[in-house]
Motif scaffolding. Structure first.
Motif, PDB file in Angstrom:
ATOM      1  N   ARG A  76       0.858  -1.193   0.000  1.00 57.33           N
ATOM      2  CA  ARG A  76       0.000   0.000   0.000  1.00 57.33           C
ATOM      3  C   ARG A  76       0.893   1.242   0.000  1.00 57.33           C
ATOM      4  O   ARG A  76       2.062   1.173   0.369  1.00 57.33           O
ATOM      5  N   LEU A  77       0.289   2.356  -0.398  1.00 55.97           N
ATOM      6  CA  LEU A  77       1.028   3.606  -0.561  1.00 55.97           C
ATOM      7  C   LEU A  77       0.313   4.701   0.216  1.00 55.97           C
ATOM      8  O   LEU A  77      -0.907   4.869   0.093  1.00 55.97           O
ATOM      9  N   LEU A  78       1.069   5.433   1.034  1.00 56.27           N
ATOM     10  CA  LEU A  78       0.505   6.551   1.794  1.00 56.27           C
ATOM     11  C   LEU A  78       0.907   7.853   1.124  1.00 56.27           C
ATOM     12  O   LEU A  78       2.086   8.105   0.879  1.00 56.27           O
ATOM     13  N   ILE A  79      -0.103   8.679   0.825  1.00 62.18           N
ATOM     14  CA  ILE A  79       0.126  10.002   0.248  1.00 62.18           C
ATOM     15  C   ILE A  79      -0.588  11.013   1.132  1.00 62.18           C
ATOM     16  O   ILE A  79      -1.792  10.869   1.402  1.00 62.18           O
ATOM     17  N   ILE A  80       0.138  12.008   1.590  1.00 58.05           N
ATOM     18  CA  ILE A  80      -0.438  13.073   2.407  1.00 58.05           C
ATOM     19  C   ILE A  80      -0.326  14.382   1.645  1.00 58.05           C
ATOM     20  O   ILE A  80       0.743  14.712   1.112  1.00 58.05           O
ATOM     21  N   ALA A  81      -1.435  15.123   1.569  1.00 51.83           N
ATOM     22  CA  ALA A  81      -1.472  16.396   0.853  1.00 51.83           C
ATOM     23  C   ALA A  81      -2.219  17.418   1.696  1.00 51.83           C
ATOM     24  O   ALA A  81      -2.996  17.066   2.596  1.00 51.83           O
ATOM     25  N   GLN A  82      -1.963  18.684   1.400  1.00 48.00           N
ATOM     26  CA  GLN A  82      -2.684  19.783   2.033  1.00 48.00           C
ATOM     27  C   GLN A  82      -3.634  20.392   1.004  1.00 48.00           C
ATOM     28  O   GLN A  82      -3.204  20.865  -0.040  1.00 48.00           O
ATOM     29  N   MET A  83      -4.917  20.357   1.309  1.00 45.82           N
ATOM     30  CA  MET A  83      -5.935  20.931   0.423  1.00 45.82           C
ATOM     31  C   MET A  83      -6.287  22.330   0.932  1.00 45.82           C
ATOM     32  O   MET A  83      -6.584  22.507   2.112  1.00 45.82           O
ATOM     33  N   VAL A  84      -6.232  23.318   0.055  1.00 43.24           N
ATOM     34  CA  VAL A  84      -6.576  24.692   0.426  1.00 43.24           C
ATOM     35  C   VAL A  84      -7.807  25.117  -0.362  1.00 43.24           C
ATOM     36  O   VAL A  84      -7.995  24.729  -1.518  1.00 43.24           O
ATOM     37  N   MET A  85      -8.636  25.926   0.293  1.00 44.01           N
ATOM     38  CA  MET A  85      -9.858  26.436  -0.323  1.00 44.01           C
ATOM     39  C   MET A  85     -10.068  27.871   0.119  1.00 44.01           C
ATOM     40  O   MET A  85      -9.730  28.237   1.254  1.00 44.01           O
ATOM     41  N   ALA A 104      -7.285  17.515  -8.489  1.00 46.75           N
ATOM     42  CA  ALA A 104      -8.283  18.476  -7.998  1.00 46.75           C
ATOM     43  C   ALA A 104      -7.703  19.333  -6.883  1.00 46.75           C
ATOM     44  O   ALA A 104      -7.977  20.537  -6.802  1.00 46.75           O
ATOM     45  N   ILE A 105      -6.898  18.734  -6.007  1.00 48.35           N
ATOM     46  CA  ILE A 105      -6.265  19.497  -4.924  1.00 48.35           C
ATOM     47  C   ILE A 105      -5.312  20.543  -5.494  1.00 48.35           C
ATOM     48  O   ILE A 105      -5.290  21.699  -5.059  1.00 48.35           O
TER      49      ILE A 105
END
Length: 380
Positions: A124-133, A196-197
């Motif tokens: 499995r692969l872990l991806i962490i991102a910061q979404m801004v709106m 989309a992020i």
């Protein structure tokens, strides 16, 4: 719609007292056990929304239990399990048990905010991102961590706020079978969500472009102390955006290089496009930061110019009154024999000479153009 609780990552500029620190990352307390979960008391309850689809059909289930996810771990379809809210520790641990998640992986997902990154856990692969709106009807932006756990035929996502994300267009594409998403696997679903992020940074940056333009006019025409506070706030928020997009760019670059077997070579090409846009966003952020830094210099120059104009006006007034004060001082002396004191028209003659000197000096300064900057600037 329920009112969302205040979050530490929200950008607030209502007043200096309400300014929040959004530059922090999560860190464990010294001596704490590795893999320990830290649940925010204000976090929303955890709910799971399932979207299972293949080329021919798509179905959606809401508020399912973690045990109901077991049949979807190995299927011919793609299963997107969206975990919304990080407030239920028991439910989160149950999800970790069912999906056989490493304790450190679950710690990175639950203990927010983490730095955007990519970690490979073999199967499995872990991806962490910061979404801004953009904040609705306010200046600033909202930041939220989104975590992706990629499996062979499933995608597990974790969001802090269920009522606030940029994934509705992706959900509509799955429901209406638009594009290639239902013809591809879980790795392509990861791409469209990350894309989309990344794309959601652009409307945020558009707002900052308009704010900087307004600040440029304000700095030149009417700089105040509040203007300096606005410039400082914009610089801080742009730095927060940079800290969100810079590691995300590196994470996407890791996916482009194909370090995991879970990302196919066909999907890696799509990640290149996201990587290019991430670089473009970073360039825009750096440009805006330079403009904001330049506004600080312009502000100091404008304040200095205003001070110079004040000193210039005071100097002109003082210059006009210096000869008048001299004459008043001469005839204000207490000597008994001053020739002009016995003159019948001496008083009116004194004022005539004073008026003539003052008028001559004013006319001289006007011809030299020293009064031009004292008039208010007329806007077109």
């Amino acid at each position: 719609m329920a009112q969302l609780p205040p979050r530490q990552s929200e950008i607030v500029i209502e007043s200096e007292q309400e300014e929040e620190d959004y530059f922090d990352y999560f860190y464990d307390r010294p001596g704490s056990e590795p893999g320990a979960l830290s649940i925010d008391p204000d976090a929303l309850p955890t709910e799971i929304v399932l979207i299972d689809y293949n080329e021919s059909q798509a179905k959606r289930k809401v508020k399912i239990e973690p045990s109901e996810c077991t049949p979807y771990l190995e299927t011919d379809s793609v299963s997107w399990m969206d975990v919304q809210g990080l407030g239920s520790e028991a439910m989160l641990k149950e999800i970790g048990r069912i999906f056989n998640l490493h304790p450190l992986l679950l710690e990175d997902v639950v203990n927010v905010p983490q730095r955007p990154k990519v970690d490979d856990y073999n199967d499995r692969l872990l991806i962490i991102a910061q979404m801004v709106m953009p904040k609705p009807n306010e200046e600033g932006f909202i930041s939220e961590q989104v975590s992706f756990i990629v499996g062979k035929c499933y995608l597990l996502t974790f969001q802090e706020e269920p009522l606030r994300d940029c994934f509705d267009p992706v959900r509509d594409r799955i429901r209406l079978n638009k594009g290639r998403v239902r013809q591809c696997g879980s790795d392509y679903l990861v791409y469209v969500l990350l894309d989309a992020i990344v794309d959601n940074f652009f409307p945020v940056l558009e707002d900052y472009g308009e704010r900087i333009e307004d600040l440029e006019d304000e700095v030149v025409l009417n700089p105040t102390r509040r203007t300096l506070e606005k410039i400082y706030q914009v610089r801080r928020e742009l730095l927060a955006l940079r800290r969100a997009i810079w590691p995300l760019r590196n994470a996407i670059n890791t996916l482009v290089r194909g370090s995991s077997d879970l990302i196919s070579s066909d999907v890696q090409i799509y990640f290149r496009d996201s990587y290019d846009r991430a670089i473009q966003i970073l360039d825009i952020v750096e440009t805006y930061r330079e403009l904001a830094s330049g506004l600080m210099d312009v502000y100091m120059s404008s304040i200095s110019n205003k001070m110079n104009e004040v000193m210039k006006l005071l100097t002109v007034i003082s210059t006009i009154f210096i000869p008048l004060s001299f004459m008043a001082g001469v005839y204000g002396m207490n000597f008994e024999h001053i020739p002009e004191l016995g003159w019948k028209w001496g008083y009116w003659g004194f004022w005539l000479i004073v008026a003539a000197i003052a008028s001559s000096l004013i006319f001289f300064f006007w011809r030299r153009g020293w009064f031009e900057n004292f008039y208010p600037v007329k806007e077109d």
